[in-house]
Design a protein around this motif. Structure first.
Motif, short mmCIF file in Angstrom:
data_model
loop_
_atom_site.label_atom_id
_atom_site.label_comp_id
_atom_site.label_asym_id
_atom_site.label_seq_id
_atom_site.Cartn_x
_atom_site.Cartn_y
_atom_site.Cartn_z
N SER A 112 0.84 -1.21 0.00
CA SER A 112 0.00 0.00 0.00
C SER A 112 0.87 1.25 0.00
O SER A 112 0.48 2.28 -0.54
CB SER A 112 -0.98 -0.01 1.19
OG SER A 112 -0.28 -0.05 2.40
N ALA B 77 1.88 1.82 -3.56
CA ALA B 77 0.73 2.22 -4.40
C ALA B 77 0.41 3.70 -4.24
O ALA B 77 -0.22 4.30 -5.09
CB ALA B 77 -0.49 1.37 -4.04
N ARG B 78 0.86 4.24 -3.07
CA ARG B 78 0.54 5.65 -2.79
C ARG B 78 1.35 6.61 -3.64
O ARG B 78 2.42 6.29 -4.13
CB ARG B 78 0.79 5.94 -1.29
CG ARG B 78 -0.55 6.25 -0.59
CD ARG B 78 -0.33 6.59 0.88
NE ARG B 78 -0.59 5.43 1.75
CZ ARG B 78 0.29 4.97 2.63
NH1 ARG B 78 1.46 5.52 2.77
NH2 ARG B 78 -0.02 3.96 3.40
#
Ligand code: ADP
Ligand code: SF4
Ligand code: MG
Length: 285
Positions: free
Chosen positions: A281, A284-285
């Motif tokens: 995550s 993905a940011r």
């Protein structure tokens, strides 16, 4: 000679689905196969016969002293001989004694020889592997056992219990381990987790079966994947697994983990999965 193979695993993990697809794949390849359900649920062979229930050996023995093979068996897909040992009346008796009585009857009736079976598969409930459910691996009925497991802790816990039972009985003629069958495998860590557990315990991995909607869809028709969707990728997975189980002579006595080590091992996987999710995550940011 006839090979007698036990397939264990926790309730609901996919033993009957996997066993029936192995039976169907072996029968499709021309082998003579007997499948014996050794789970009080008594639905082991349903998908080999359009979903119907069979009278169980235990119920029949309770009702009559003289039980014939045709009373307690049916011919399923491609000639697989289907038998359900059955279970005790709820609240009474021992499922293991029932398995013993069922197998004794089949031996008395000379079923294994007369049917000229190449493979006899025993589909056995294995959450606990108590003395009763250990009967197929304990009393010389089978010489090899497989365990169906997902990457869930309770399924691995049940597999570890089977390893304990094998360790106890193998030295005195009980069955050895053929391997772990990873089932309902989703993409990501499950294959690695099961492979790591196998490595820690000195067990082999017999194969991986993905979680697939084709299984549920075939089951709605009361059929195995081999019968309902013979051209599917999932059918080929079962054919490959069946070929491995049929030919594998690499049997072992695994080394189970004690509960504390098993918990610590599971926690380390929990951490690893969490870290991976966190870094995914973040990237993905
Ligand atoms: P058990 O015999 O161990 O109690 P079953 O074989 O009856 O378990 O399976 C339980 C449920 O899981 C069934 O509805 C079956 O269709 C489903 N199932 C088993 N294996 C798979 C798989 N690889 N993909 C999708 N569903 C599966
Ligand atoms: Fe049930 Fe196992 Fe006890 Fe038999 S030995 S009564 S199968 S728990
Ligand atoms: Mg079952």
């Amino acid at each position: 000679t006839t090979k007698h193979i036990a397939i264990y695993g926790k309730g609901g993990i996919g033993k009957s689905t996997t066993t029936s697809n192995i039976s169907a794949a072996l029968a499709e390849a021309g082998y003579r196969v007997i499948q014996i359900g050794c789970d009080p649920k008594s639905d082991s062979t349903n998908t080999l016969r359009g979903g119907d229930y069979l009278p169980t050996v235990i119920d029949s023995l309770r009702d009559s002293a003289k039980v014939k093979l045709q009373d307690v068996s049916a011919i399923g897909f491609k000639g697989v001989l289907c038998i359900e040992a059955g279970g005790p009346v709820p609240g009474v008796g021992c499922a293991g004694r029932g398995i013993n009585a069922a197998v004794s009857l089949l031996q008395e009736l000379n079923v294994f020889e007369e049917f000229e079976a190449d493979y006899v598969l025993y589909d056995v409930l294995g959450d606990v592997v108590c003395g009763g459910f250990a009967v197929p691996i304990r009393d010389g009925i089978t010489d090899r056992a497989y365990v169906v497991s997902s990457s869930d802790f309770m399924a691995i816990y049940a597999a570890n219990n089977l390893f304990k039972a094998i360790g106890k009985y193998a030295p005195s003629g009980g069955a050895k381990l053929g391997g772990i069958i990873g089932n309902s495998i989703l993409p990501g860590y499950p294959e690695s987790l099961i492979t790591d557990f196998a490595k820690r315990t000195g067990a082999a991995v017999a194969g991986f079966v993905p979680r697939s909607p084709v299984v549920a869809q075939s089951e709605l028709y009361g059929k195995t994947v081999i019968e309902a969707n013979p051209g599917s990728e999932q059918a080929d997975v079962y054919r490959k697994l069946a070929a491995h189980v049929a030919g594998n002579e690499n049997l072992s006595v695994p080394s189970p983990l004690n509960v504390t080590d098993l918990r610590d091992w599971a926690r380390s996987w929990g951490d690893a999965i969490n870290q991976e999710a966190a870094s995914f995550s973040a990237s993905a940011r």
